[in-house]
Design a protein around this motif. Structure first.
Motif, PDB file in Angstrom:
ATOM      1  N   LEU A  65     -19.072 -30.493  16.353  1.00  0.00           N
ATOM      2  CA  LEU A  65     -19.161 -31.875  15.904  1.00  0.00           C
ATOM      3  C   LEU A  65     -17.989 -32.235  15.001  1.00  0.00           C
ATOM      4  O   LEU A  65     -17.408 -33.317  15.116  1.00  0.00           O
ATOM      5  N   TRP A  66     -17.624 -31.326  14.118  1.00  0.00           N
ATOM      6  CA  TRP A  66     -16.467 -31.534  13.235  1.00  0.00           C
ATOM      7  C   TRP A  66     -15.212 -31.778  14.077  1.00  0.00           C
ATOM      8  O   TRP A  66     -14.429 -32.687  13.816  1.00  0.00           O
ATOM      9  N   THR A  67     -15.034 -30.935  15.089  1.00  0.00           N
ATOM     10  CA  THR A  67     -13.854 -31.049  15.952  1.00  0.00           C
ATOM     11  C   THR A  67     -13.832 -32.380  16.679  1.00  0.00           C
ATOM     12  O   THR A  67     -12.798 -33.056  16.748  1.00  0.00           O
ATOM     13  N   ILE A  68     -14.982 -32.775  17.224  1.00  0.00           N
ATOM     14  CA  ILE A  68     -15.068 -34.038  17.939  1.00  0.00           C
ATOM     15  C   ILE A  68     -14.703 -35.196  17.023  1.00  0.00           C
ATOM     16  O   ILE A  68     -13.883 -36.050  17.359  1.00  0.00           O
ATOM     17  N   ILE A 100     -14.906 -36.198  27.206  1.00  0.00           N
ATOM     18  CA  ILE A 100     -14.254 -35.453  28.288  1.00  0.00           C
ATOM     19  C   ILE A 100     -13.189 -34.543  27.682  1.00  0.00           C
ATOM     20  O   ILE A 100     -12.353 -34.998  26.910  1.00  0.00           O
ATOM     21  N   THR A 101     -13.219 -33.250  28.006  1.00  0.00           N
ATOM     22  CA  THR A 101     -12.214 -32.328  27.487  1.00  0.00           C
ATOM     23  C   THR A 101     -11.054 -32.166  28.473  1.00  0.00           C
ATOM     24  O   THR A 101      -9.896 -32.199  28.070  1.00  0.00           O
ATOM     25  N   TYR A 102     -11.365 -31.995  29.744  1.00  0.00           N
ATOM     26  CA  TYR A 102     -10.316 -31.973  30.768  1.00  0.00           C
ATOM     27  C   TYR A 102     -10.936 -32.237  32.131  1.00  0.00           C
ATOM     28  O   TYR A 102     -12.169 -32.222  32.298  1.00  0.00           O
ATOM     29  N   SER A 110      -4.928 -42.831  31.145  1.00  0.00           N
ATOM     30  CA  SER A 110      -3.715 -42.612  30.351  1.00  0.00           C
ATOM     31  C   SER A 110      -3.741 -43.401  29.043  1.00  0.00           C
ATOM     32  O   SER A 110      -3.229 -42.946  28.015  1.00  0.00           O
ATOM     33  N   SER A 111      -4.371 -44.576  29.049  1.00  0.00           N
ATOM     34  CA  SER A 111      -4.450 -45.397  27.836  1.00  0.00           C
ATOM     35  C   SER A 111      -5.520 -44.914  26.876  1.00  0.00           C
ATOM     36  O   SER A 111      -5.646 -45.423  25.760  1.00  0.00           O
ATOM     37  N   LYS A 112      -6.326 -43.930  27.276  1.00  0.00           N
ATOM     38  CA  LYS A 112      -7.421 -43.414  26.453  1.00  0.00           C
ATOM     39  C   LYS A 112      -7.114 -42.035  25.868  1.00  0.00           C
ATOM     40  O   LYS A 112      -8.009 -41.326  25.428  1.00  0.00           O
ATOM     41  N   GLY A 113      -5.829 -41.645  25.891  1.00  0.00           N
ATOM     42  CA  GLY A 113      -5.463 -40.370  25.290  1.00  0.00           C
ATOM     43  C   GLY A 113      -5.518 -39.182  26.228  1.00  0.00           C
ATOM     44  O   GLY A 113      -5.650 -38.044  25.784  1.00  0.00           O
ATOM     45  N   PHE A 114      -5.396 -39.425  27.532  1.00  0.00           N
ATOM     46  CA  PHE A 114      -5.379 -38.344  28.513  1.00  0.00           C
ATOM     47  C   PHE A 114      -3.993 -38.233  29.133  1.00  0.00           C
ATOM     48  O   PHE A 114      -3.284 -39.233  29.258  1.00  0.00           O
ATOM     49  N   VAL A 115      -3.627 -37.013  29.514  1.00  0.00           N
ATOM     50  CA  VAL A 115      -2.318 -36.809  30.116  1.00  0.00           C
ATOM     51  C   VAL A 115      -2.440 -35.791  31.248  1.00  0.00           C
ATOM     52  O   VAL A 115      -3.177 -34.803  31.134  1.00  0.00           O
ATOM     53  N   LEU A 170      -7.148 -31.050  22.849  1.00  0.00           N
ATOM     54  CA  LEU A 170      -6.074 -30.056  22.930  1.00  0.00           C
ATOM     55  C   LEU A 170      -5.947 -29.360  21.580  1.00  0.00           C
ATOM     56  O   LEU A 170      -5.819 -30.011  20.545  1.00  0.00           O
ATOM     57  N   THR A 171      -6.005 -28.026  21.562  1.00  0.00           N
ATOM     58  CA  THR A 171      -5.930 -27.292  20.290  1.00  0.00           C
ATOM     59  C   THR A 171      -4.618 -26.555  20.094  1.00  0.00           C
ATOM     60  O   THR A 171      -4.218 -26.307  18.958  1.00  0.00           O
ATOM     61  N   ALA A 172      -3.919 -26.195  21.172  1.00  0.00           N
ATOM     62  CA  ALA A 172      -2.671 -25.447  21.014  1.00  0.00           C
ATOM     63  C   ALA A 172      -1.841 -25.509  22.292  1.00  0.00           C
ATOM     64  O   ALA A 172      -2.378 -25.674  23.392  1.00  0.00           O
ATOM     65  N   VAL A 173      -0.517 -25.389  22.110  1.00  0.00           N
ATOM     66  CA  VAL A 173       0.410 -25.251  23.230  1.00  0.00           C
ATOM     67  C   VAL A 173       1.086 -23.893  23.069  1.00  0.00           C
ATOM     68  O   VAL A 173       1.682 -23.606  22.032  1.00  0.00           O
ATOM     69  N   GLU A 174       0.934 -23.048  24.058  1.00  0.00           N
ATOM     70  CA  GLU A 174       1.471 -21.681  24.000  1.00  0.00           C
ATOM     71  C   GLU A 174       2.404 -21.472  25.184  1.00  0.00           C
ATOM     72  O   GLU A 174       1.955 -21.174  26.290  1.00  0.00           O
ATOM     73  N   GLY A 175       3.715 -21.668  24.938  1.00  0.00           N
ATOM     74  CA  GLY A 175       4.671 -21.568  26.042  1.00  0.00           C
ATOM     75  C   GLY A 175       4.410 -22.686  27.028  1.00  0.00           C
ATOM     76  O   GLY A 175       4.429 -23.860  26.673  1.00  0.00           O
ATOM     77  N   ASN A 176       4.138 -22.321  28.270  1.00  0.00           N
ATOM     78  CA  ASN A 176       3.828 -23.308  29.297  1.00  0.00           C
ATOM     79  C   ASN A 176       2.340 -23.360  29.594  1.00  0.00           C
ATOM     80  O   ASN A 176       1.921 -23.661  30.727  1.00  0.00           O
ATOM     81  N   MET A 177       1.544 -23.075  28.580  1.00  0.00           N
ATOM     82  CA  MET A 177       0.087 -23.125  28.702  1.00  0.00           C
ATOM     83  C   MET A 177      -0.485 -23.980  27.576  1.00  0.00           C
ATOM     84  O   MET A 177       0.115 -24.084  26.502  1.00  0.00           O
ATOM     85  N   VAL A 178      -1.637 -24.593  27.826  1.00  0.00           N
ATOM     86  CA  VAL A 178      -2.332 -25.327  26.768  1.00  0.00           C
ATOM     87  C   VAL A 178      -3.730 -24.756  26.618  1.00  0.00           C
ATOM     88  O   VAL A 178      -4.302 -24.206  27.563  1.00  0.00           O
ATOM     89  N   ARG A 179      -4.252 -24.901  25.412  1.00  0.00           N
ATOM     90  CA  ARG A 179      -5.625 -24.471  25.141  1.00  0.00           C
ATOM     91  C   ARG A 179      -6.461 -25.694  24.799  1.00  0.00           C
ATOM     92  O   ARG A 179      -6.030 -26.571  24.062  1.00  0.00           O
ATOM     93  N   ILE A 180      -7.681 -25.712  25.356  1.00  0.00           N
ATOM     94  CA  ILE A 180      -8.634 -26.785  25.132  1.00  0.00           C
ATOM     95  C   ILE A 180      -9.779 -26.246  24.288  1.00  0.00           C
ATOM     96  O   ILE A 180     -10.211 -25.105  24.476  1.00  0.00           O
ATOM     97  N   VAL A 181     -10.276 -27.031  23.348  1.00  0.00           N
ATOM     98  CA  VAL A 181     -11.327 -26.587  22.445  1.00  0.00           C
ATOM     99  C   VAL A 181     -12.526 -26.041  23.225  1.00  0.00           C
ATOM    100  O   VAL A 181     -12.965 -26.605  24.220  1.00  0.00           O
TER     101      VAL A 181
END
Length: 258
Positions: free
Chosen positions: A126-129, A161-163, A195-200, A213-224
């Protein structure tokens, strides 16, 4: 008996919670859990769900910690009455109510007796959201999608929606409550609309929510809350990293100690 509490996470961040009404030890357990979380504060209790509803209407809460089986009104009935005005974490001894609870977009569903680590995971989610959602107009929160069931449209809170994973003419929408919704939509259509709602879009098969999105690691991303990372497709890397660089904080080279 059931009790109510208010959570403070950040300034002006208010939560009311309704927990178990029948078993005092269940109430005491949640009270004990709350004392160990710095951003939670117990402020009051109610012994009747109707009284609890009156408190909710008066205090305009951000969260309800809601039991399922209560006298006069069930937790599911209360969910229908309060609509989408606040967050809900459900608590019960009966797992069969989980699906119906998630249909009302609850944040989490906790089975009694509730271990502290499981409780902590729910409130941290909930904090993260809350800390990742940027205010937008109310009408911008929701989208409708066609499902696999003919003639059925499903209303979705886009903030949850997370992804999204594309699969031909279908897309699997991953929600922050662990639900997976299959929609009859191509990823290209979703990317244009969201795209206008913060999605890419970061891959031919993936769209991600920047809020989750919590982190970008090289050419990878991490989702909460997701164990697996998602690859950034070669065709999308340049645009994605240009966007990331606009948010990048760095120390000016001539002032390394400032």
């Amino acid at each position: 008996m059931h009790s109510c509490c208010q959570f403070w996470c950040t300034p002006n961040f208010h939560f009311w919670c309704i927990v178990s009404y029948r078993l005092q030890h269940a109430i005491d357990l949640l009270k004990e859990h709350i004392t160990h979380v710095h951003f939670l504060k117990l402020v009051g209790t109610a012994t009747n769900p109707i009284e609890g509803l009156a408190m909710i209407a008066d205090l305009k809460p951000g969260l309800i910690f809601l039991d399922v089986q209560m006298p006069n009104l069930t937790g599911i009935e209360i969910l229908k009455l309060i609509g989408n005005d606040c967050r809900v974490i459900m608590t019960t001894a009966y797992k069969e109510y989980a699906l119906e609870g998630f249909e009302h977009a609850v944040v989490d569903y906790l089975l009694k007796p509730i271990p502290f680590l499981r409780f902590l995971k729910a409130v941290n989610r909930l904090w993260t959201i809350q800390n990742n959602i940027r205010p937008v107009n109310e009408q911008d929160h929701y989208v409708f999608v066609k499902t696999e069931q003919k003639g059925k449209l499903l209303k979705i809170d886009s903030r949850r929606i997370t992804y999204i994973e594309g699969q031909g003419n279908y897309a699997t929408i991953h929600m922050n409550d662990r639900r997976k919704i299959t929609a009859y939509l191509k990823l290209k259509e979703l990317a244009e609309h969201l795209s206008s709602k913060g999605f890419v879009r970061i891959h031919k098969s993936f769209i991600i929510s920047l809020s989750h999105l919590t982190a970008v690691e090289g050419n990878m991303v991490r989702i909460v809350d997701e164990a697996q990372s998602i690859a950034i497709g070669e065709a999308y890397r340049k645009e994605f990293f240009e966007m990331i660089n606009t948010k990048l904080l760095s120390v000016p080279p001539n002032n390394p100690t400032d």
